[in-house]
Scaffold this motif. Structure first.
Motif, PDB file in Angstrom:
ATOM      1  N   THR A   5       0.846  -1.190   0.000  1.00  0.00           N
ATOM      2  CA  THR A   5       0.000   0.000   0.000  1.00  0.00           C
ATOM      3  C   THR A   5       0.878   1.234   0.000  1.00  0.00           C
ATOM      4  N   ASP A   6       0.249   2.375  -0.352  1.00  0.00           N
ATOM      5  CA  ASP A   6       0.993   3.629  -0.303  1.00  0.00           C
ATOM      6  C   ASP A   6       0.762   4.297   1.045  1.00  0.00           C
ATOM      7  N   ALA A   7       1.194   5.539   1.172  1.00  0.00           N
ATOM      8  CA  ALA A   7       1.129   6.234   2.455  1.00  0.00           C
ATOM      9  C   ALA A   7      -0.296   6.468   2.910  1.00  0.00           C
ATOM     10  N   ARG A   8      -1.242   6.438   1.980  1.00  0.00           N
ATOM     11  CA  ARG A   8      -2.644   6.659   2.345  1.00  0.00           C
ATOM     12  C   ARG A   8      -3.376   5.354   2.613  1.00  0.00           C
ATOM     13  N   GLY A   9      -2.647   4.238   2.596  1.00  0.00           N
ATOM     14  CA  GLY A   9      -3.285   2.958   2.842  1.00  0.00           C
ATOM     15  C   GLY A   9      -3.932   2.367   1.613  1.00  0.00           C
ATOM     16  N   GLN A  10      -3.630   2.911   0.437  1.00  0.00           N
ATOM     17  CA  GLN A  10      -4.237   2.410  -0.780  1.00  0.00           C
ATOM     18  C   GLN A  10      -3.263   1.530  -1.533  1.00  0.00           C
ATOM     19  N   ALA A  11      -3.787   0.525  -2.223  1.00  0.00           N
ATOM     20  CA  ALA A  11      -2.950  -0.264  -3.115  1.00  0.00           C
ATOM     21  C   ALA A  11      -2.712   0.539  -4.377  1.00  0.00           C
ATOM     22  N   PRO A  12      -1.457   0.641  -4.854  1.00  0.00           N
ATOM     23  CA  PRO A  12      -1.194   1.430  -6.053  1.00  0.00           C
ATOM     24  C   PRO A  12      -2.046   0.975  -7.222  1.00  0.00           C
ATOM     25  N   GLY A  13      -2.708   1.939  -7.875  1.00  0.00           N
ATOM     26  CA  GLY A  13      -3.502   1.621  -9.053  1.00  0.00           C
ATOM     27  C   GLY A  13      -4.794   0.899  -8.751  1.00  0.00           C
ATOM     28  N   CYS A  14      -5.368   1.075  -7.579  1.00  0.00           N
ATOM     29  CA  CYS A  14      -6.623   0.385  -7.232  1.00  0.00           C
ATOM     30  C   CYS A  14      -7.727   1.365  -6.881  1.00  0.00           C
ATOM     31  N   LEU A  83     -19.419   1.049 -16.578  1.00  0.00           N
ATOM     32  CA  LEU A  83     -18.001   1.404 -16.569  1.00  0.00           C
ATOM     33  C   LEU A  83     -17.210   0.723 -15.455  1.00  0.00           C
ATOM     34  N   LEU A  84     -17.889  -0.073 -14.624  1.00  0.00           N
ATOM     35  CA  LEU A  84     -17.162  -0.766 -13.561  1.00  0.00           C
ATOM     36  C   LEU A  84     -16.131  -1.736 -14.137  1.00  0.00           C
ATOM     37  N   ASP A  85     -16.501  -2.466 -15.186  1.00  0.00           N
ATOM     38  CA  ASP A  85     -15.565  -3.432 -15.775  1.00  0.00           C
ATOM     39  C   ASP A  85     -14.332  -2.750 -16.380  1.00  0.00           C
ATOM     40  N   PRO A  86     -14.506  -1.715 -17.260  1.00  0.00           N
ATOM     41  CA  PRO A  86     -13.296  -1.053 -17.756  1.00  0.00           C
ATOM     42  C   PRO A  86     -12.470  -0.403 -16.651  1.00  0.00           C
ATOM     43  N   ALA A  87     -13.129   0.049 -15.578  1.00  0.00           N
ATOM     44  CA  ALA A  87     -12.371   0.627 -14.459  1.00  0.00           C
ATOM     45  C   ALA A  87     -11.539  -0.452 -13.763  1.00  0.00           C
ATOM     46  N   LEU A  88     -12.120  -1.627 -13.577  1.00  0.00           N
ATOM     47  CA  LEU A  88     -11.360  -2.740 -13.002  1.00  0.00           C
ATOM     48  C   LEU A  88     -10.180  -3.107 -13.898  1.00  0.00           C
ATOM     49  N   ASP A  89     -10.420  -3.132 -15.217  1.00  0.00           N
ATOM     50  CA  ASP A  89      -9.343  -3.444 -16.155  1.00  0.00           C
ATOM     51  C   ASP A  89      -8.236  -2.399 -16.068  1.00  0.00           C
ATOM     52  N   ALA A  90      -8.620  -1.126 -16.007  1.00  0.00           N
ATOM     53  CA  ALA A  90      -7.623  -0.052 -15.944  1.00  0.00           C
ATOM     54  C   ALA A  90      -6.798  -0.153 -14.665  1.00  0.00           C
ATOM     55  N   ASP A  91      -7.464  -0.425 -13.541  1.00  0.00           N
ATOM     56  CA  ASP A  91      -6.733  -0.601 -12.291  1.00  0.00           C
ATOM     57  C   ASP A  91      -5.727  -1.743 -12.403  1.00  0.00           C
ATOM     58  N   ARG A  92      -6.140  -2.809 -13.066  1.00  0.00           N
ATOM     59  CA  ARG A  92      -5.245  -3.963 -13.197  1.00  0.00           C
ATOM     60  C   ARG A  92      -4.053  -3.624 -14.078  1.00  0.00           C
ATOM     61  N   VAL A  93      -4.289  -2.900 -15.173  1.00  0.00           N
ATOM     62  CA  VAL A  93      -3.184  -2.497 -16.044  1.00  0.00           C
ATOM     63  C   VAL A  93      -2.184  -1.650 -15.271  1.00  0.00           C
ATOM     64  N   ILE A  94      -2.695  -0.670 -14.529  1.00  0.00           N
ATOM     65  CA  ILE A  94      -1.806   0.241 -13.810  1.00  0.00           C
ATOM     66  C   ILE A  94      -1.066  -0.472 -12.685  1.00  0.00           C
ATOM     67  N   ASP A 119      -9.683   5.304 -21.585  1.00  0.00           N
ATOM     68  CA  ASP A 119     -10.181   6.532 -20.966  1.00  0.00           C
ATOM     69  C   ASP A 119     -10.023   6.487 -19.451  1.00  0.00           C
ATOM     70  N   MET A 120     -10.249   5.315 -18.857  1.00  0.00           N
ATOM     71  CA  MET A 120     -10.072   5.181 -17.416  1.00  0.00           C
ATOM     72  C   MET A 120      -8.603   5.356 -17.019  1.00  0.00           C
ATOM     73  N   ILE A 121      -7.702   4.801 -17.818  1.00  0.00           N
ATOM     74  CA  ILE A 121      -6.275   4.955 -17.538  1.00  0.00           C
ATOM     75  C   ILE A 121      -5.883   6.421 -17.637  1.00  0.00           C
ATOM     76  N   ALA A 122      -6.369   7.108 -18.686  1.00  0.00           N
ATOM     77  CA  ALA A 122      -6.064   8.536 -18.849  1.00  0.00           C
ATOM     78  C   ALA A 122      -6.589   9.344 -17.671  1.00  0.00           C
ATOM     79  N   TRP A 123      -7.728   8.958 -17.126  1.00  0.00           N
ATOM     80  CA  TRP A 123      -8.311   9.648 -15.967  1.00  0.00           C
ATOM     81  C   TRP A 123      -7.341   9.613 -14.788  1.00  0.00           C
ATOM     82  N   ALA A 124      -6.691   8.467 -14.608  1.00  0.00           N
ATOM     83  CA  ALA A 124      -5.745   8.328 -13.503  1.00  0.00           C
ATOM     84  C   ALA A 124      -4.419   9.017 -13.786  1.00  0.00           C
ATOM     85  N   LEU A 125      -4.110   9.220 -15.069  1.00  0.00           N
ATOM     86  CA  LEU A 125      -2.816   9.803 -15.426  1.00  0.00           C
ATOM     87  C   LEU A 125      -2.846  11.325 -15.491  1.00  0.00           C
ATOM     88  N   ASP A 126      -3.926  11.868 -16.069  1.00  0.00           N
ATOM     89  CA  ASP A 126      -3.949  13.330 -16.242  1.00  0.00           C
ATOM     90  C   ASP A 126      -5.252  13.998 -15.800  1.00  0.00           C
TER      91      ASP A 126
END
Length: 366
Positions: A5-14, A83-94, A119-126
């Protein structure tokens, strides 16, 4: 092994799927507390799902399916739930990119991702809000709330650094690495720092010779993706060359282009494990959905106007009944084509094809 996890207790990219889940909850006008009570779960569990402290990807499949159904029954926006499925996929990619070794094979090597996932990946990037969520008017919240699932700067740097490494190594593994190389290199074009643009531009130009290959080849999808990514970086000529030399007038390449578009834009719901599906003639996608996607892209993505124009021309010349399926869309499309012909600089081929489309649309509505 303890979960990283990161400093906020989150798993990176989740966190992307958590933001989509929050959007689904907000579309019902429930608070976190009232939603947890309605579902009969602990408030901390729901909060953990939304923040990523409890990754939704770790929830059992049956529990996740039940959650979707319960939210739909509570009048959650179905467009958001989709959009839950593409969001799960994007989290897994990241997460798989930031933490190499967490999975046996990287997800970019295992399936052909779609625009929703990108689009979900881009949301997390920029922070660019995905089109499927842009229509929302989120309620006013008490206290601070992050507007997007942005990766922390160190994670974002690690993501792009690892992507470049994967793109370099995959290209040396032959045809078995084509999908990973193509998709990793395309995502590299999302980084807009001068150094990153220089690296990506060089890596793409190394593959530029593929663009000149006439018609279909095992590297056709890589050539298409290379040309599109170069357009993203401001070099539009390779895309014009690709259309002229590797697609226009070749039946197999034209069919592959429409089949890929159908997968990318969601006009076909069948998952694809590799690029071989583009060789099959289109039989299972929805032409009207593709028409809507091309019409939107022609307006919203000026860097790719030549690809959208040619693809739209290929679609309508092979499905001449399509303008009758949505008269309002046809009128809007014809109006925008007039605007492009009057004001925008497009390639000679695009000008000819847009002129032909304008005539076709006018005759259809006459």
């Amino acid at each position: 092994m303890a979960r990283i996890t990161d400093a906020r207790g989150q798993a990176p990219g989740c966190t992307i799927v958590g933001f989509v889940l929050r959007a689904a909850r907000e579309s019902t006008r429930h608070t976190q507390a009232s939603m947890a009570e309605a579902l009969g779960i602990d408030l901390t569990t729901w909060q953990g799902w939304e923040t990523g402290r409890r990754p939704l990807a770790h929830v059992k499949v049956g529990t996740l399916a039940d959650l979707r159904h319960r939210l739909l029954a509570m009048d959650a926006d179905p467009h958001v739930l989709r959009l839950l499925d593409p969001a799960l996929d994007a989290d897994r990619v990241i997460s798989s990119t930031i933490r190499p070794g967490a999975v046996a094979r990287h997800p970019l090597a295992d399936w052909v991702h779609t625009r929703d996932t990108a689009d979900m990946i881009a949301w997390a990037l920029d922070g660019t809000v995905p089109p499927g969520l842009a229509h929302r008017s989120p309620p006013r919240r008490r206290g601070p709330a992050a507007p997007a699932p942005l990766l922390p700067v160190p994670d974002r740097g690690a993501f792009f650094s690892r992507l470049r490494e994967m793109a370099d190594s995959a290209v040396r593994t032959g045809e078995g690495g084509l999908l990973l190389h193509r998709q990793a290199l395309y995502l590299c074009s999302y980084e807009q720092t001068p150094e990153a643009i220089a690296w990506t531009g060089h890596a793409l130009h190394v593959r530029r010779d593929l663009i000149t290959v006439r018609g279909w080849s095992p590297h056709w999808a890589t050539a298409r993706s290379t040309a599109v990514a170069l357009s993203r970086l401001g070099d539009t000529q390779p895309l014009v060359d690709f259309i002229d030399r590797a697609m226009a007038g070749d039946d197999d390449a034209e069919a592959a282009n429409l089949t890929y578009w159908a997968h990318w834009l969601g006009a076909s719901r069948e998952p694809q494990a590799n690029d071989a599906f583009m060789r099959r003639r289109p039989t299972s996608w929805e032409p009207v959905c593709l028409l809507r996607g091309f019409s939107a892209g022609l307006r919203q993505a000026p860097a790719y106007v030549d690809l959208y124009a040619h693809s739209l021309w290929a679609l309508l010349t092979s499905h001449r009944w399509l303008p009758l399926a949505d008269s309002a869309l046809t009128d809007e499309l014809r109006s925008h084509i007039v605007h492009l012909l009057d004001h925008d600089t497009v390639s000679p081929r695009s000008r000819r094809e847009l002129t032909a489309l304008h005539y076709l649309l006018r005759e259809t509505r006459a």
